[in-house]
Design a protein around this motif. Structure first.
Motif, PDB file in Angstrom:
ATOM      1  N   SER A 134     -11.953  40.025  51.245  1.00  0.00           N
ATOM      2  CA  SER A 134     -12.679  41.276  51.459  1.00  0.00           C
ATOM      3  C   SER A 134     -13.056  41.636  53.023  1.00  0.00           C
ATOM      4  CB  SER A 134     -13.856  41.686  50.557  1.00  0.00           C
ATOM      5  OG  SER A 134     -15.232  40.825  50.779  1.00  0.00           O
ATOM      6  N   PRO A 135     -13.465  40.620  53.591  1.00  0.00           N
ATOM      7  CA  PRO A 135     -13.830  40.957  55.012  1.00  0.00           C
ATOM      8  C   PRO A 135     -12.678  41.333  56.047  1.00  0.00           C
ATOM      9  CG  PRO A 135     -14.997  39.168  54.465  1.00  0.00           C
ATOM     10  CD  PRO A 135     -14.042  39.210  53.437  1.00  0.00           C
ATOM     11  N   LEU A 136     -11.306  41.069  55.611  1.00  0.00           N
ATOM     12  CA  LEU A 136     -10.223  41.006  56.112  1.00  0.00           C
ATOM     13  C   LEU A 136      -9.771  42.366  55.755  1.00  0.00           C
ATOM     14  CD1 LEU A 136     -10.771  38.150  56.342  1.00  0.00           C
ATOM     15  CD2 LEU A 136      -8.284  38.032  56.744  1.00  0.00           C
ATOM     16  N   HIS A 137     -10.128  43.295  55.010  1.00  0.00           N
ATOM     17  CA  HIS A 137      -9.619  44.597  54.730  1.00  0.00           C
ATOM     18  C   HIS A 137      -9.186  45.547  55.891  1.00  0.00           C
ATOM     19  CE1 HIS A 137      -8.542  48.424  52.474  1.00  0.00           C
ATOM     20  NE2 HIS A 137      -9.538  49.011  53.309  1.00  0.00           N
ATOM     21  N   ARG A 169     -19.536  41.809  64.503  1.00  0.00           N
ATOM     22  CA  ARG A 169     -19.245  42.122  63.207  1.00  0.00           C
ATOM     23  C   ARG A 169     -19.270  40.851  62.584  1.00  0.00           C
ATOM     24  NH1 ARG A 169     -14.307  42.315  60.216  1.00  0.00           N
ATOM     25  NH2 ARG A 169     -14.538  43.799  58.468  1.00  0.00           N
ATOM     26  N   HIS A 170     -18.437  39.763  63.015  1.00  0.00           N
ATOM     27  CA  HIS A 170     -18.698  38.543  62.298  1.00  0.00           C
ATOM     28  C   HIS A 170     -19.628  38.215  61.869  1.00  0.00           C
ATOM     29  CE1 HIS A 170     -14.192  37.102  63.443  1.00  0.00           C
ATOM     30  NE2 HIS A 170     -14.242  38.336  62.755  1.00  0.00           N
ATOM     31  N   ASP A 171     -20.819  38.371  62.784  1.00  0.00           N
ATOM     32  CA  ASP A 171     -22.291  37.838  62.590  1.00  0.00           C
ATOM     33  C   ASP A 171     -23.021  38.660  61.620  1.00  0.00           C
ATOM     34  OD1 ASP A 171     -21.845  35.865  64.629  1.00  0.00           O
ATOM     35  OD2 ASP A 171     -22.973  36.767  65.929  1.00  0.00           O
ATOM     36  N   ARG A 172     -22.706  40.025  61.485  1.00  0.00           N
ATOM     37  CA  ARG A 172     -23.492  40.831  60.538  1.00  0.00           C
ATOM     38  C   ARG A 172     -22.377  40.642  59.172  1.00  0.00           C
ATOM     39  NH1 ARG A 172     -21.797  44.951  62.995  1.00  0.00           N
ATOM     40  NH2 ARG A 172     -19.949  45.750  61.581  1.00  0.00           N
ATOM     41  N   ALA A 175     -24.319  37.467  57.952  1.00  0.00           N
ATOM     42  CA  ALA A 175     -25.698  37.369  57.463  1.00  0.00           C
ATOM     43  C   ALA A 175     -25.919  38.533  56.252  1.00  0.00           C
ATOM     44  CB  ALA A 175     -26.523  37.945  58.777  1.00  0.00           C
ATOM     45  N   ASP A 176     -24.837  39.098  55.875  1.00  0.00           N
ATOM     46  CA  ASP A 176     -24.997  40.133  54.817  1.00  0.00           C
ATOM     47  C   ASP A 176     -25.544  39.496  53.338  1.00  0.00           C
ATOM     48  OD1 ASP A 176     -24.678  42.105  52.681  1.00  0.00           O
ATOM     49  OD2 ASP A 176     -22.439  42.527  53.129  1.00  0.00           O
ATOM     50  N   PRO A 177     -26.635  39.683  52.978  1.00  0.00           N
ATOM     51  CA  PRO A 177     -27.226  38.931  51.839  1.00  0.00           C
ATOM     52  C   PRO A 177     -26.254  39.412  50.440  1.00  0.00           C
ATOM     53  CG  PRO A 177     -28.514  40.962  52.300  1.00  0.00           C
ATOM     54  CD  PRO A 177     -27.703  40.833  53.455  1.00  0.00           C
ATOM     55  N   ASP A 178     -25.498  40.134  50.679  1.00  0.00           N
ATOM     56  CA  ASP A 178     -24.809  40.576  49.345  1.00  0.00           C
ATOM     57  C   ASP A 178     -23.262  40.044  49.420  1.00  0.00           C
ATOM     58  OD1 ASP A 178     -26.644  42.116  48.072  1.00  0.00           O
ATOM     59  OD2 ASP A 178     -26.287  44.008  49.295  1.00  0.00           O
ATOM     60  N   ARG A 179     -23.223  39.249  50.235  1.00  0.00           N
ATOM     61  CA  ARG A 179     -21.788  38.746  50.875  1.00  0.00           C
ATOM     62  C   ARG A 179     -21.405  37.748  49.490  1.00  0.00           C
ATOM     63  NH1 ARG A 179     -25.357  35.655  53.381  1.00  0.00           N
ATOM     64  NH2 ARG A 179     -25.213  33.445  53.400  1.00  0.00           N
ATOM     65  N   PRO A 180     -20.163  37.612  49.208  1.00  0.00           N
ATOM     66  CA  PRO A 180     -19.752  37.001  47.701  1.00  0.00           C
ATOM     67  C   PRO A 180     -19.614  35.609  48.204  1.00  0.00           C
ATOM     68  CG  PRO A 180     -17.939  38.091  48.494  1.00  0.00           C
ATOM     69  CD  PRO A 180     -19.081  38.603  49.422  1.00  0.00           C
ATOM     70  N   CYS A 181     -19.478  35.242  49.278  1.00  0.00           N
ATOM     71  CA  CYS A 181     -19.746  33.673  49.735  1.00  0.00           C
ATOM     72  C   CYS A 181     -19.833  33.548  51.120  1.00  0.00           C
ATOM     73  CB  CYS A 181     -18.038  33.231  49.498  1.00  0.00           C
ATOM     74  SG  CYS A 181     -16.865  34.149  50.496  1.00  0.00           S
ATOM     75  N   PRO A 182     -20.078  32.237  51.574  1.00  0.00           N
ATOM     76  CA  PRO A 182     -20.431  31.984  53.076  1.00  0.00           C
ATOM     77  C   PRO A 182     -19.096  32.502  53.894  1.00  0.00           C
ATOM     78  CG  PRO A 182     -21.173  30.041  51.618  1.00  0.00           C
ATOM     79  CD  PRO A 182     -20.361  31.247  50.801  1.00  0.00           C
ATOM     80  N   ARG A 183     -19.617  32.803  55.140  1.00  0.00           N
ATOM     81  CA  ARG A 183     -18.441  33.302  56.208  1.00  0.00           C
ATOM     82  C   ARG A 183     -18.528  32.394  57.349  1.00  0.00           C
ATOM     83  NH1 ARG A 183     -19.344  39.498  54.314  1.00  0.00           N
ATOM     84  NH2 ARG A 183     -18.134  39.353  52.597  1.00  0.00           N
TER      85      ARG A 183
END
Length: 220
Positions: A134-137, A169-172, A175-183
């Motif tokens: 999803s981050p690559l949309h 953007r990558h750091d944000r 750090a997103d607490p709702d992320r589905p997996c680590p990035r």
């Protein structure tokens, strides 16, 4: 290649560390499958040719496998005869659409987990190895998918090209607490190497082919 732990090389752009990683595989591969599909919507993708050149320079025959036009039987036929798969970058969701339609997700993931197929992915191809894309949309991405779930070979999503002005953007996203997996964010001159469940980031600058040795001098 012998069965054993899964082995992956996940990069951003620089191919410099790839020859040493290939040489570190338990058995030197003789044949590779190159997946150019993510780059199909682009007007030009010279990095696909560069990938093929490197694989050939490392002594491998290269089968080009375009998932946009492949059926599961085609994918199985190619994967049965190669020891390495190289998934090039481009549009991530377009890649994911055809990864699913062609059966590559199931067939390749099973072989990589079994240790019989080594996985190389760059940019979108690196992200494909993770749990979620999803981050690559991208609004320009022509891919049509109902889920952004990736292959799940590693427990993190790779965010490539950090040095393209994407660090904030990558750091944000990381750090997103709702992320589905680590990035994990990497620059173009870095790559992530994975053996089984162990992974590390290492330098991988632009690839420079080894120079040919000078011809032997003639006796005078």
């Amino acid at each position: 290649m012998n069965h054993g732990p899964q082995r992956l090389f996940l990069g951003s752009a620089g191919l410099g560390a790839l020859p040493a990683w290939i040489a570190s595989l338990p058995t030197m591969p003789s044949r590779a499958a190159l997946i150019p599909t993510a780059a199909n919507p682009l007007p030009s993708a010279p990095y696909v040719r560069a990938a093929a050149d490197l694989l050939e320079a490392e002594g491998m025959a290269v089968d080009r496998l375009d998932l946009e036009h492949a059926a599961p039987v085609d994918v199985q036929r190619v994967l049965d005869r190669v020891q390495v798969v190289f998934v090039a970058g481009g549009y991530a969701l377009f890649l994911l659409q055809h990864v699913r339609r062609s059966g590559f997700d199931r067939l390749a993931a099973e072989a990589v987990r079994a240790g019989s197929l080594a996985y190389i992915g760059f940019s979108a191809g690196a992200a494909l190895a993770g749990p979620d894309l999803s981050p690559l949309h991208d609004e320009d991405d022509p891919g049509a998918v109902t889920s952004t779930a990736g292959l799940g070979l590693v427990p993190f999503a790779v965010l490539a090209h950090r040095n393209w002005g994407r660090a904030a953007r990558h750091d944000r996203l990381a750090a997103d607490p709702d992320r589905p997996c680590p990035r994990v964010s990497i620059n173009d001159d870095q790559a992530i190497t994975v053996t089984d469940s162990h992974w590390q980031i290492q330098p991988s600058p632009a690839y420079r082919p080894p120079t040919a040795p000078p011809p032997p001098s003639r006796p005078r």
